[in-house]
Each structure stands twice: as C-alpha cells, then as structure tokens.
Design an enzyme around this catalytic site. Structure first.
Site, short mmCIF file in Angstrom:
data_model
loop_
_atom_site.label_atom_id
_atom_site.label_comp_id
_atom_site.label_asym_id
_atom_site.label_seq_id
_atom_site.Cartn_x
_atom_site.Cartn_y
_atom_site.Cartn_z
CB SER A 255 -5.45 0.53 -1.19
OG SER A 255 -4.53 0.39 -0.11
CE LYS A 256 -1.74 4.73 -7.08
NZ LYS A 256 -0.72 4.42 -8.09
NE ARG A 257 -3.82 0.62 3.35
CZ ARG A 257 -3.76 -0.51 4.03
NH1 ARG A 257 -2.60 -0.99 4.42
NH2 ARG A 257 -4.85 -1.18 4.33
CD GLU A 265 1.03 3.12 -10.36
OE1 GLU A 265 1.89 3.44 -9.53
OE2 GLU A 265 -0.17 2.95 -10.07
#
Length: 493
Positions: A255-257, A265
């Site tokens: 995930s993003k974390r 990105e």
C-alpha cells in the site's frame, strides 16, 4: 490439435493510477502474449461511473506506455472487437442479460438494499450463511407487477447452480474445486442498468476471444461465478492463471505506506522503465535461483506461467534501487544525458533550451556521477554544485578538512597553478595538484580533501580532477579563493 492463437488482456478499472500490482499483472499478460507471439489487449472497465475518471485512464495509458507494455488492441489503437471501454458496450451486456432471462437462467429481483441488509444480519445472528435467499427466484407475473407498482427498481440476478462443484485447472495453482452451495445468485445487472463485474468481464473476454485470463489471486473467488456464466451462455471457458499477491516489507498487502506504489511515481522518482519491468517480473516469477537481471527480450524468451510461484511476493525497495543503479551504470552516455537534462531543468539549474557545449558539459558531469547514483532523482542533489555560483557547505566537513593551518597557503599555490593551466583538462589539473603536493610536502589526500570541500561543499564526490575539469576554471578558482578566506578567518581567531 491446432495451435491456440494466444490472446491475453489487461482490464484495469480507471478509479486511480496504474499501481505496482496492476503493472505486474499487465506485464505478465504482455510477456505471455509476446512469448507465444499472440495478442495483448487493453480494456478499460469503467462501469463504475462515480469513481471512474478520464485522469485515471490517462494515467493508466501513460504508465503502460512508459513501461513499454504496448498493447495490440485497445484505446488509441482500436481493433476488431471494440469498443474497448465497457461504458460504451452497455447494449451488448443487456442483450446477453435478456437472453439469460428468456432462458430462465436469470431473474428479476425486487428486494431493496435495506431488506437485504436486514436478512443478512438475521442470518448472521442465527449462524447461517448470509447469501441471498432467492426470495425473488420464482415470482409470478402478478407478484412482479405488484412489486413494480410499489416503485421498486429491480436488479437482475444470475441463477447459480447450487449443487455439485465448479472446478478450474489454474495454470499456476493447479486444480481448484469450489462447492456450488457456497455460491449465491449474484447480481449481473444493477437497477441503474449497469452490468456488474462478474458478468461484463465474461461477455467481454468471450467476444474479444481472450484465451488466457491472467490476474491477481484476489479474483479467485470470482472464478466459479464467471465459469457458471460461461457455461450458461454456452461459451468456451478460457484458461485461468491467478498471480500471487504482492506484499510490503512487513508482509502486509502493498500500500501507499510502503512508499510509492504508482508507476508514474516511480518514473518521477528517477527509476528507469527497464529496471522496473525487470524488477516487477521477479515479483512472483523466477527463471533460476541466481539470475536476476534480464533484458526485456530475455524476459519474453524465458517467461512461462509454470515458473510463477503460488506464494506472495515481497516488494523490496532496496533491491529495486540496487537494480536501477545497475541499469543506470550501463546506460549509453547520450541516453543518460537525455534523461538528466530534464531533471536539471525541473530544478531551474538549466535553461529550457541548451546549446551543444552545455550538453557536452552535462554529459561529462553525468558520466562522472553515473556509478554513484541509484536513481535519476539522486543526480540533482549530487550534481548541484556544478550548476550554481554559491554552494552550501557541510559544517562537519568544513571543520574537519578546511580549517587546517596549511590550507590557505596551499590553496594560494594551487590557485596560482590552476590559473595558468592550459588547457583546463583532467591531465593538466592532476599535474598541478602533484606539483603542489610536492611543494607542501603532504600526502595527496591532504591536498585533495580540503579542495573537495571547498569545491563541492561536501566530503564525497567523483574524482577531483574530473570535477574541476567539468566545473571549469572560473568557478574552480572562485571557490578556492572563497574557501581560503574562510579558512584564514577561522584560523586567525
């Protein structure tokens, strides 16, 4: 037996950008199609009108294009089976819904969301399976008309088989058996007229002649429902292959974390597309225990589903950075220069238009740092001192190397020689350094390290002679003079 014309597809929902998991799925589909000289189809599953956006479609196309995963059919390219946007295929889905209704393989359901929620809660309370209870499965015409008169907008449910098993010979996981009693009569057409995923995907994959459905293992539970729809419509069932999940370093779902997960990105963070493709290929697939670096051509040649693991793959950012560094070190000088120029322009260190001599200077600087950076994004902070008039100093480096009592006089001697050095080349600069070293009777490191701090502001840089040659005589001498004055002031205190 005739050879199968392999057709794979990547069918993202445009509710966000192209993320690592989707990119890995797209890559495996692309590699499988290319390995078998087949066709790779891109289809946009945009029936979620509230969440689907044009921006997301653009991001998906941009991400695939950057990775080099060119599609043979789909948006911008067309094909014989379009449209490749589900939102433009609604009439097709409704035709097949009508066919199932006419064959009594589907039915209208008038239950409201509130009623369904209450029944599920009751089932949970009683310890029963909360699946749909088929209340509307056998309504009479009169009953349907009465419910419709109440203003209820029906959905259409598929009449699932509730006996026996549904089996799939998964190309990665082997035989998987599903007990049909665990399935319910799922919705295939919502009350707003939009098809559900498990229905539309079957229609599209059949009409687009998809032979191999390669997707994430979060879709395994959807497979028996889709197979039953294939069989109800008399469609041949494609081969299925479910890829292992991608986990973060803490073994939870990526995930993003865990850092950047969008493909664009990674691009903006200075990763090379070929490095990311190589790394994504190794998330769940391996050719041997020792081989990790592959060109795209080698991946196409070697890829096969029987080498895909059933176990989750762990995304390791450090390994990706290492791999990207390897690819950066092998870049052709011209391509390296082409890639770093925009990075410098973004930071205002180069004008929008550069001339030939400036390009050659950038190339020389890029080559001097090529072995020291892991991403293109690291190039700007590592090279900033080449492009600015005034530099920032590392206080600890200044204290340790610049404030030595012999430095001001040594810099004076070096300045005298460098002002006369002609041409200002690495070889001639080295000669000047060796002459000063002999004159001050110091180790070469005691000459070079103070100069490095004076020129770059830090204690780490490429070779000093190549740095000065790339920096040029004017900036070199200006910084030596400035540093000599700093040292004099400090020493005299």
């Amino acid at each position: 037996m005739s050879k199968v014309n392999v057709r794979t597809r990547f069918a993202p929902s445009p509710t966000g950008y192209l993320h690592v998991g989707g990119a890995r799925t797209a890559l495996f589909n692309w590699l499988y199609a290319r390995h078998h000289r087949g066709t790779f189809v891109l289809r946009i599953e945009d029936t979620d009108l509230e969440r689907s956006t044009e921006e997301s479609v653009t991001g998906i196309l941009e991400g695939l294009d950057w990775l080099g995963l060119t599609w043979d059919e789909g948006p911008l390219r067309g094909g014989d089976f379009g449209s490749y946007f589900q939102s433009e295929r609604l009439d097709i889905y409704r035709q097949y819904v009508q066919r199932l209704l006419e064959e009594d393989k589907a039915y209208y359901c008038y239950c409201t969301p509130e009623e369904l929620k209450a029944r599920r809660q009751d089932a949970f309370t009683q310890g029963k399976d909360p699946k749909y209870d088929r209340r509307c499965a056998n309504l009479t015409t009169t009953e349907r008309q009465a419910l419709k008169a109440e203003g209820r907008e029906p959905v259409v449910r598929f009449r699932s088989s509730d006996s026996g098993n549904t089996e799939v010979d998964d190309l990665i996981r082997g035989k998987i058996v599903f007990d049909n009693q665990m399935l319910d009569d799922f919705v295939i057409l919502k009350s707003d007229g939009m098809p559900t995923y498990n229905f539309a995907v079957v229609i599209d994959d059949h009409l687009m002649q998809i032979t191999h459905v390669i997707r994430g293992d979060d879709h395994i539970s959807n497979t028996p429902r889709q197979i039953q729809v294939y069989e109800a419509l008399g469609f041949p069932v494609p081969e299925f292959a479910h890829l292992p999940m991608i986990l973060g370093s803490d073994k939870t779902r990526l995930s993003k974390r865990h850092g950047a997960t969008s493909v664009t990105e990674y691009r903006d963070a200075g990763f090379l597309p070929e490095a990311l493709v190589n790394y994504l290929a190794l998330l769940g697939w391996s050719y041997s225990a020792t081989d990790t670096l592959f060109t795209t051509e080698e991946l196409i040649e070697k890829f096969s589903l029987d080498r895909v693991s059933r176990n989750p793959a762990v995304f390791d950012m450090k390994k990706l950075e290492w791999m990207n560094g390897v690819y950066l070190r092998e870049l052709d000088p011209e391509r390296l220069t082409d890639l770093v120029i925009p990075e410098l322009q973004k930071e205002g260190l180069l004008p929008e238009t550069i001339d030939g001599p400036t390009r050659e200077r950038v190339k020389k600087i890029a080559l001097s740092l090529q072995s020291r950076i892991r991403t293109l994004a690291e190039f700007v902070p590592s090279s900033r001192y080449f492009f600015v008039d005034e530099i920032e100093y590392d206080a600890a480096a200044v204290e340790k190397f610049l404030y030595r009592d012999y430095v001001p006089d040594m810099f004076g001697l070096l300045l005298d020689r460098l002002m006369k050095t002609e041409p200002f080349t690495e070889a001639n600069i080295e000669k000047a350094f060796l002459e000063v070293q002999e004159q001050v009777n110091r180790k070469l490191g005691d000459v070079i390290q103070p100069v490095r701090v004076a020129i770059t502001g830090t204690r780490v840089s490429p070779g000093m002679y190549e740095v000065l040659a790339a920096l040029g005589r004017a900036r070199t001498c200006h910084r030596l003079k400035t540093a000599a004055e700093m040292a004099k002031v400090k020493i005299s205190q």
